[in-house]
Write an enzyme that holds these catalytic residues in place. Structure first.
Site, PDB file in Angstrom:
ATOM      1  CB  THR A 158      74.053  16.434  -6.719  1.00 41.05           C
ATOM      2  OG1 THR A 158      74.514  15.557  -5.699  1.00 41.05           O
ATOM      3  CG2 THR A 158      72.635  16.090  -7.108  1.00 41.05           C
ATOM      4  NE  ARG A 186      75.612  10.199   2.056  1.00 45.51           N
ATOM      5  CZ  ARG A 186      75.435  11.218   1.237  1.00 45.51           C
ATOM      6  NH1 ARG A 186      75.432  11.001  -0.074  1.00 45.51           N
ATOM      7  NH2 ARG A 186      75.241  12.435   1.695  1.00 45.51           N
ATOM      8  N   GLY A 188      71.995   9.443   0.139  1.00 45.19           N
ATOM      9  CA  GLY A 188      71.932  10.875   0.379  1.00 45.19           C
ATOM     10  C   GLY A 188      70.553  11.446   0.161  1.00 45.19           C
ATOM     11  N   GLY A 209      74.189  19.664  -2.276  1.00 41.84           N
ATOM     12  CA  GLY A 209      75.033  20.123  -1.179  1.00 41.84           C
ATOM     13  C   GLY A 209      75.252  19.024  -0.161  1.00 41.84           C
TER      14      GLY A 209
END
Length: 288
Positions: A158, A186, A188, A209
């Protein structure tokens, strides 16, 4: 303290086998972003404009896992995510499931400024992009390499930026292509306000992370809350959040405060990062 400050990241959890030339290329990209941001802030730019500008730079360059460099889902498709937040008024915008927009962070800002909502996803977000003339559209190469490296060596991550401007206003933005080989649909931490991105009158925070761990910790908001309720300074708050809130997850944080402080922390194997301040300090790094 005081004055403007910038921090940028290109993800936490760096593969120790990443070739030296790729490490050098990452540092050059981050340093270039810091120079662009510093020039803008010297000219009186506002924090919200600078975070969008620098995340756009990182999305447009395919090195990191955002925009053109996005990771692929299990179906070999792209589902990008981004969010942006303005500290002084806590306005925010976020998008998920983006497949064709070159700069998802700019679409997130359009959601913030030109829609009645804070978050749009998938087809609704794509439709809004067309309405707002956000583009250009792009397509992706779904070959067996990522940015010129075999999948086994490449761990995309990211990108994010936090800025405090000369008025003390803070802003944050984060953008990602998500986990490599993730299940379609999905979502995040990056587009979730309070998890991957947060800004208020005290500070601005961007995280990277293990998204699921960051979501459980509401990590970005927690840094601000630790400052607000425990009275800790910025770096102390970042250190506390990384140590006490992740429950074994691996993550990294960059942050700035309204007083011109800049801080970062991570418990992973490295984090692509850089920072610059009004007094002339600048650094970029990857490892501890």
């Amino acid at each position: 303290m005081g004055g403007w400050a910038i921090a940028v990241h290109g993800g936490a959890g760096v593969d120790s086998r990443l070739p030296e030339e790729r490490q050098a290329a990452a540092k050059r990209l981050l340093a270039g972003c810091l120079e662009i941001g510093a020039d803008a802030l010297r000219s009186g730019a506002m924090a919200i404009d600078v975070v969008e500008m620098l995340v756009r730079e990182l999305e447009t360059d395919p090195f990191f896992n955002s925009g053109r460099g996005s990771a692929l889902t299990a179906r070999g498709t792209v589902e990008m995510e981004a969010s942006i937040m303005n500290g002084p008024d806590r306005r925010c915008g976020a998008v998920s499931g983006i497949t064709t927009v070159k700069n998802p962070v700019s679409l997130a800002r359009r959601v913030m400024e030109f829609s009645p909502h804070s978050y749009l996803a998938f087809q609704g977000a794509e439709d809004f992009a067309i309405e707002q003339s956000v583009g250009p559209a792009m397509s992706f190469d779904t070959g067996i390499q990522m940015n010129g490296l075999p999948i086994s060596v490449y761990a995309p991550e990211t990108v994010g930026c936090v800025v405090v401007d000369s008025t003390g206003g803070c802003a944050a933005a984060t953008s990602t292509g998500g986990l490599m080989n993730k299940k379609c649909g999905r979502i995040g931490d990056s587009p979730l306000i309070g998890a991957g991105t947060y800004a208020c009158d005290l500070c601005a925070v961007s995280c990277t992370g293990e998204g699921e761990a960051i979501i459980r910790a509401t990590l970005a908001r927690d840094v601000a809350a630790i400052m607000e309720y425990k009275g800790l300074a910025l770096q102390e708050a970042v250190n506390y959040a990384i140590k006490e809130r992740l429950d074994g997850g691996k993550a990294g944080v960059i942050a700035v405060s309204k007083d011109g402080e800049v801080a970062y922390g991570f418990n992973s194997n490295g984090m692509f990062r850089g920072c610059a301040t009004e007094d002339g300090f600048m650094e970029v790094g990857i490892w501890e």
